[in-house]
Design a protein around this motif. Structure first.
Motif, PDB file in Angstrom:
ATOM      1  N   PRO A  28      28.130  39.184  32.900  1.00  0.00           N
ATOM      2  CA  PRO A  28      27.883  38.601  34.222  1.00  0.00           C
ATOM      3  C   PRO A  28      28.836  37.456  34.555  1.00  0.00           C
ATOM      4  O   PRO A  28      28.502  36.265  34.448  1.00  0.00           O
ATOM      5  CB  PRO A  28      26.435  38.122  34.128  1.00  0.00           C
ATOM      6  N   VAL A  29      30.038  37.820  34.941  1.00  0.00           N
ATOM      7  CA  VAL A  29      31.032  36.870  35.418  1.00  0.00           C
ATOM      8  C   VAL A  29      31.830  37.582  36.510  1.00  0.00           C
ATOM      9  O   VAL A  29      32.133  38.773  36.394  1.00  0.00           O
ATOM     10  CB  VAL A  29      31.950  36.397  34.266  1.00  0.00           C
ATOM     11  N   VAL A  30      32.122  36.895  37.594  1.00  0.00           N
ATOM     12  CA  VAL A  30      32.808  37.504  38.740  1.00  0.00           C
ATOM     13  C   VAL A  30      34.180  36.860  38.883  1.00  0.00           C
ATOM     14  O   VAL A  30      34.295  35.683  39.257  1.00  0.00           O
ATOM     15  CB  VAL A  30      31.982  37.329  40.038  1.00  0.00           C
ATOM     16  N   LEU A  31      35.214  37.608  38.606  1.00  0.00           N
ATOM     17  CA  LEU A  31      36.571  37.065  38.576  1.00  0.00           C
ATOM     18  C   LEU A  31      37.292  37.322  39.897  1.00  0.00           C
ATOM     19  O   LEU A  31      37.104  38.362  40.530  1.00  0.00           O
ATOM     20  CB  LEU A  31      37.356  37.704  37.421  1.00  0.00           C
ATOM     21  N   GLU A  32      38.139  36.365  40.275  1.00  0.00           N
ATOM     22  CA  GLU A  32      38.883  36.535  41.516  1.00  0.00           C
ATOM     23  C   GLU A  32      40.373  36.263  41.383  1.00  0.00           C
ATOM     24  O   GLU A  32      41.135  36.565  42.292  1.00  0.00           O
ATOM     25  CB  GLU A  32      38.319  35.621  42.617  1.00  0.00           C
ATOM     26  N   ARG A  33      40.813  35.721  40.241  1.00  0.00           N
ATOM     27  CA  ARG A  33      42.234  35.380  40.108  1.00  0.00           C
ATOM     28  C   ARG A  33      42.627  35.404  38.641  1.00  0.00           C
ATOM     29  O   ARG A  33      41.810  35.126  37.765  1.00  0.00           O
ATOM     30  CB  ARG A  33      42.490  33.984  40.688  1.00  0.00           C
ATOM     31  N   GLY A  34      43.886  35.765  38.376  1.00  0.00           N
ATOM     32  CA  GLY A  34      44.391  35.764  37.019  1.00  0.00           C
ATOM     33  C   GLY A  34      45.839  35.320  36.968  1.00  0.00           C
ATOM     34  O   GLY A  34      46.605  35.553  37.905  1.00  0.00           O
ATOM     35  N   ASP A  35      46.211  34.681  35.865  1.00  0.00           N
ATOM     36  CA  ASP A  35      47.586  34.242  35.671  1.00  0.00           C
ATOM     37  C   ASP A  35      47.834  34.097  34.170  1.00  0.00           C
ATOM     38  O   ASP A  35      47.207  33.254  33.509  1.00  0.00           O
ATOM     39  CB  ASP A  35      47.825  32.912  36.386  1.00  0.00           C
ATOM     40  N   GLY A  36      48.715  34.922  33.635  1.00  0.00           N
ATOM     41  CA  GLY A  36      49.015  34.844  32.214  1.00  0.00           C
ATOM     42  C   GLY A  36      47.809  35.178  31.361  1.00  0.00           C
ATOM     43  O   GLY A  36      47.230  36.254  31.466  1.00  0.00           O
ATOM     44  N   VAL A  37      47.396  34.248  30.504  1.00  0.00           N
ATOM     45  CA  VAL A  37      46.246  34.493  29.610  1.00  0.00           C
ATOM     46  C   VAL A  37      44.929  34.062  30.245  1.00  0.00           C
ATOM     47  O   VAL A  37      43.873  34.212  29.630  1.00  0.00           O
ATOM     48  CB  VAL A  37      46.426  33.748  28.272  1.00  0.00           C
ATOM     49  N   TYR A  38      44.969  33.538  31.467  1.00  0.00           N
ATOM     50  CA  TYR A  38      43.772  32.978  32.102  1.00  0.00           C
ATOM     51  C   TYR A  38      43.270  33.846  33.249  1.00  0.00           C
ATOM     52  O   TYR A  38      44.039  34.532  33.935  1.00  0.00           O
ATOM     53  CB  TYR A  38      44.074  31.587  32.663  1.00  0.00           C
ATOM     54  N   VAL A  39      41.947  33.766  33.484  1.00  0.00           N
ATOM     55  CA  VAL A  39      41.323  34.281  34.696  1.00  0.00           C
ATOM     56  C   VAL A  39      40.374  33.214  35.219  1.00  0.00           C
ATOM     57  O   VAL A  39      39.879  32.385  34.454  1.00  0.00           O
ATOM     58  CB  VAL A  39      40.563  35.603  34.441  1.00  0.00           C
ATOM     59  N   TRP A  40      40.126  33.244  36.524  1.00  0.00           N
ATOM     60  CA  TRP A  40      39.227  32.293  37.167  1.00  0.00           C
ATOM     61  C   TRP A  40      38.125  33.045  37.897  1.00  0.00           C
ATOM     62  O   TRP A  40      38.373  34.101  38.498  1.00  0.00           O
ATOM     63  CB  TRP A  40      39.976  31.424  38.182  1.00  0.00           C
ATOM     64  N   ASP A  41      36.907  32.499  37.846  1.00  0.00           N
ATOM     65  CA  ASP A  41      35.818  33.144  38.565  1.00  0.00           C
ATOM     66  C   ASP A  41      35.725  32.608  39.987  1.00  0.00           C
ATOM     67  O   ASP A  41      36.514  31.746  40.410  1.00  0.00           O
ATOM     68  CB  ASP A  41      34.492  33.010  37.804  1.00  0.00           C
ATOM     69  N   VAL A  42      34.768  33.136  40.748  1.00  0.00           N
ATOM     70  CA  VAL A  42      34.652  32.789  42.162  1.00  0.00           C
ATOM     71  C   VAL A  42      34.212  31.350  42.369  1.00  0.00           C
ATOM     72  O   VAL A  42      34.288  30.830  43.486  1.00  0.00           O
ATOM     73  CB  VAL A  42      33.679  33.744  42.881  1.00  0.00           C
ATOM     74  N   ASP A  43      33.760  30.703  41.297  1.00  0.00           N
ATOM     75  CA  ASP A  43      33.395  29.289  41.386  1.00  0.00           C
ATOM     76  C   ASP A  43      34.500  28.371  40.882  1.00  0.00           C
ATOM     77  O   ASP A  43      34.317  27.159  40.794  1.00  0.00           O
ATOM     78  CB  ASP A  43      32.114  29.031  40.581  1.00  0.00           C
ATOM     79  N   GLY A  44      35.635  28.971  40.528  1.00  0.00           N
ATOM     80  CA  GLY A  44      36.779  28.167  40.107  1.00  0.00           C
ATOM     81  C   GLY A  44      36.839  27.851  38.632  1.00  0.00           C
ATOM     82  O   GLY A  44      37.728  27.125  38.189  1.00  0.00           O
ATOM     83  N   LYS A  45      35.905  28.387  37.819  1.00  0.00           N
ATOM     84  CA  LYS A  45      35.930  28.126  36.386  1.00  0.00           C
ATOM     85  C   LYS A  45      37.003  28.982  35.721  1.00  0.00           C
ATOM     86  O   LYS A  45      37.109  30.179  35.994  1.00  0.00           O
ATOM     87  CB  LYS A  45      34.572  28.409  35.761  1.00  0.00           C
ATOM     88  N   ARG A  46      37.759  28.387  34.810  1.00  0.00           N
ATOM     89  CA  ARG A  46      38.845  29.082  34.120  1.00  0.00           C
ATOM     90  C   ARG A  46      38.389  29.587  32.756  1.00  0.00           C
ATOM     91  O   ARG A  46      37.643  28.917  32.047  1.00  0.00           O
ATOM     92  CB  ARG A  46      40.037  28.134  33.936  1.00  0.00           C
ATOM     93  N   TYR A  47      38.859  30.778  32.417  1.00  0.00           N
ATOM     94  CA  TYR A  47      38.531  31.385  31.123  1.00  0.00           C
ATOM     95  C   TYR A  47      39.802  31.916  30.450  1.00  0.00           C
ATOM     96  O   TYR A  47      40.740  32.354  31.125  1.00  0.00           O
ATOM     97  CB  TYR A  47      37.586  32.588  31.295  1.00  0.00           C
ATOM     98  N   PHE A  48      39.801  31.924  29.131  1.00  0.00           N
ATOM     99  CA  PHE A  48      40.765  32.721  28.387  1.00  0.00           C
ATOM    100  C   PHE A  48      40.293  34.179  28.430  1.00  0.00           C
ATOM    101  O   PHE A  48      39.122  34.459  28.164  1.00  0.00           O
ATOM    102  CB  PHE A  48      40.856  32.267  26.923  1.00  0.00           C
ATOM    103  N   ASP A  49      41.190  35.074  28.744  1.00  0.00           N
ATOM    104  CA  ASP A  49      40.857  36.501  28.759  1.00  0.00           C
ATOM    105  C   ASP A  49      41.137  37.069  27.372  1.00  0.00           C
ATOM    106  O   ASP A  49      42.286  37.191  26.959  1.00  0.00           O
ATOM    107  CB  ASP A  49      41.701  37.224  29.809  1.00  0.00           C
TER     108      ASP A  49
END
Length: 424
Positions: A28-49
């Motif tokens: 349960p995570v909703v992603l909207e952006r990715g760059d390199g090793v990172y993705v960001w969810d719709v609330d702006g939180k960054r994750y390592f993919d």
């Protein structure tokens, strides 16, 4: 903010579940952006993919070279079908066949399509070149395989979740244990065998890594018995395991495989996923003329296979792998990752083992396959800013983009160990 507390995320999830078939069980995570090793969810939180879209995003999310190639071609010509020639397909055919050292390529779109294509080629080769009676050709496959979800492919799967209530099933397959050359040798004694279809590492089975000499011995047995050695490198190929192709095993080529004698060269090679860097559906089947030339006009095809966008995207994606030494980086970081996790395993009962090659790895959690510990660990990893997913219940696969740096990997290892300690 915990993702389950986000109304914005929950709204996206509810709409998706209300109007889409429930054929996946996403974290349960909703992603909207990715760059390199990172993705960001719709609330702006960054994750390592740490899944890389099942190794489709080896080159990292939205790699500028790949995206620029795609955007440039999309403005010029997107699709002609194969009813006409286009000015990009020939260049792609030449590029990829030279890159992997085969005579011919048959481009498709998805991994499952490419596997189906390889099966058709192998059967036709058996009838026209080997002398097998038509409709009698058998293809050897391995238990716990995962080659896709078409009707033919699930017919030789032993995953009941993928098979049940989807029959009747397609005949023509012989199943043997994985990593068992004695079983392979016995199966090859039949005179109607067309090919041996195998994953160099079984990804969906929990990154099950065979003996170092399994691929080499399998190829030798296939050659001895005039049977095609078909390598499904859709998930393992294109630098993921620390070599350009996983059939390299632990050769000394440092990920290049220029010397054919250093690896178990397949008769038929199946590629997908990272062939486009995750930007576009592209897959391919490669073989030499003696095999590929059994296919004639009208006998196999795809409206989108070999389209101009796919051609330029795939060439750009393969350029990135070579130019940025991604195989070498995967080999170095993968060895370090397993060493660090093994150090932790010595101190705990939570994790039984870590296995893998390059940056395709998995940890086995001390729980039953129908337990929920692995899922709960992945939920906590998400809360700590790292995304991974269980496979086979008690196994967690770790496969970050190959553009990851050592500093980023250290940060990820710290997150993983911190999370695992919460379950001790």
């Amino acid at each position: 903010m915990n993702i389950v507390e986000s109304n914005k995320s929950q709204q996206y999830i509810e709409v998706e579940e209300a109007h889409g078939a429930h054929n996946y069980h996403p974290l349960p995570v909703v992603l909207e952006r990715g760059d390199g090793v990172y993705v960001w969810d719709v609330d702006g939180k960054r994750y390592f993919d740490f899944l890389s879209a099942y190794s489709a995003v080896n080159q990292g999310h939205c790699h500028p070279s790949i995206i620029n190639a795609m955007n440039g071609q999309a403005k010029t010509l997107t699709l002609t079908s194969r009813a006409f020639h286009n000015d990009k397909l020939g260049a792609f055919n030449k590029y990829i066949t030279e890159y992997f050292n085969f005579d011919k390529v048959l481009p498709m779109n998805t991994g499952a399509e490419a596997v189906e294509t390889a099966i058709k080629i192998a059967r036709k080769w058996a009838y026209e070149k080997k002398g097998v009676a038509e409709t009698d050709a058998q293809i050897i496959v391995c238990d716990n395989n995962f080659h896709g979800r078409t009707t033919t492919i699930i017919s030789f799967s032993n995953d009941e979740n993928a098979r049940k209530n989807f029959g009747p099933y397609t005949p023509g397959f012989i199943k043997i244990p994985y990593d068992d050359t004695d079983a392979l040798e016995k199966a090859l004694q039949q005179d109607n065998v067309a090919g041996f279809l195998v994953e160099p590492i079984q990804g969906e089975a929990g990154v099950y890594t065979p003996s170092d000499d399994y691929m080499r011995k399998a190829k030798e047995l296939c050659t001895k018995n005039n049977v095609l050695f078909i390598a499904d490198e859709i998930q393992t190929g294109i630098a993921r395991t620390g070599a350009l192709l996983a059939v390299c095993g632990k050769c000394d080529c440092q990920g290049h495989c220029e010397r054919q004698e250093t690896y178990s060269r397949p008769d038929v090679l199946i590629l997908g996923k990272a062939l486009s860097g995750g930007a576009y559906p592209v897959s391919a089947v490669l073989a030499d003329d003696e095999i590929m030339n059994v296919i004639h006009p009208g006998q196999h095809g795809s409206t989108f296979g070999g389209n101009p966008v796919a051609a330029v995207v795939a060439m750009a994606a393969l350029d990135v792998v070579k130019d940025e030494s991604l195989a070498q980086n995967a080999r170095k970081l993968g060895s370090y990752f397993r060493a660090q996790i093994n150090e932790y395993i010595e101190t705990t009962d939570t994790v039984v083992l870590v296995r893998g090659r390059g940056l395709l790895n998995a940890i086995v959690i001390n729980d039953s396959e129908d337990g929920d510990t692995a899922w709960n660990i992945c939920m906590r990893l998400r809360d700590h800013g790292l995304l991974a997913k269980p496979t086979h219940g008690n196994i967690i696969r770790f496969a970050p983009p190959l553009v990851m740096t050592m500093e980023q990997l250290d940060e990820c290892i710290a997150i993983i160990i911190k999370t695992l300690k919460e379950f001790e």
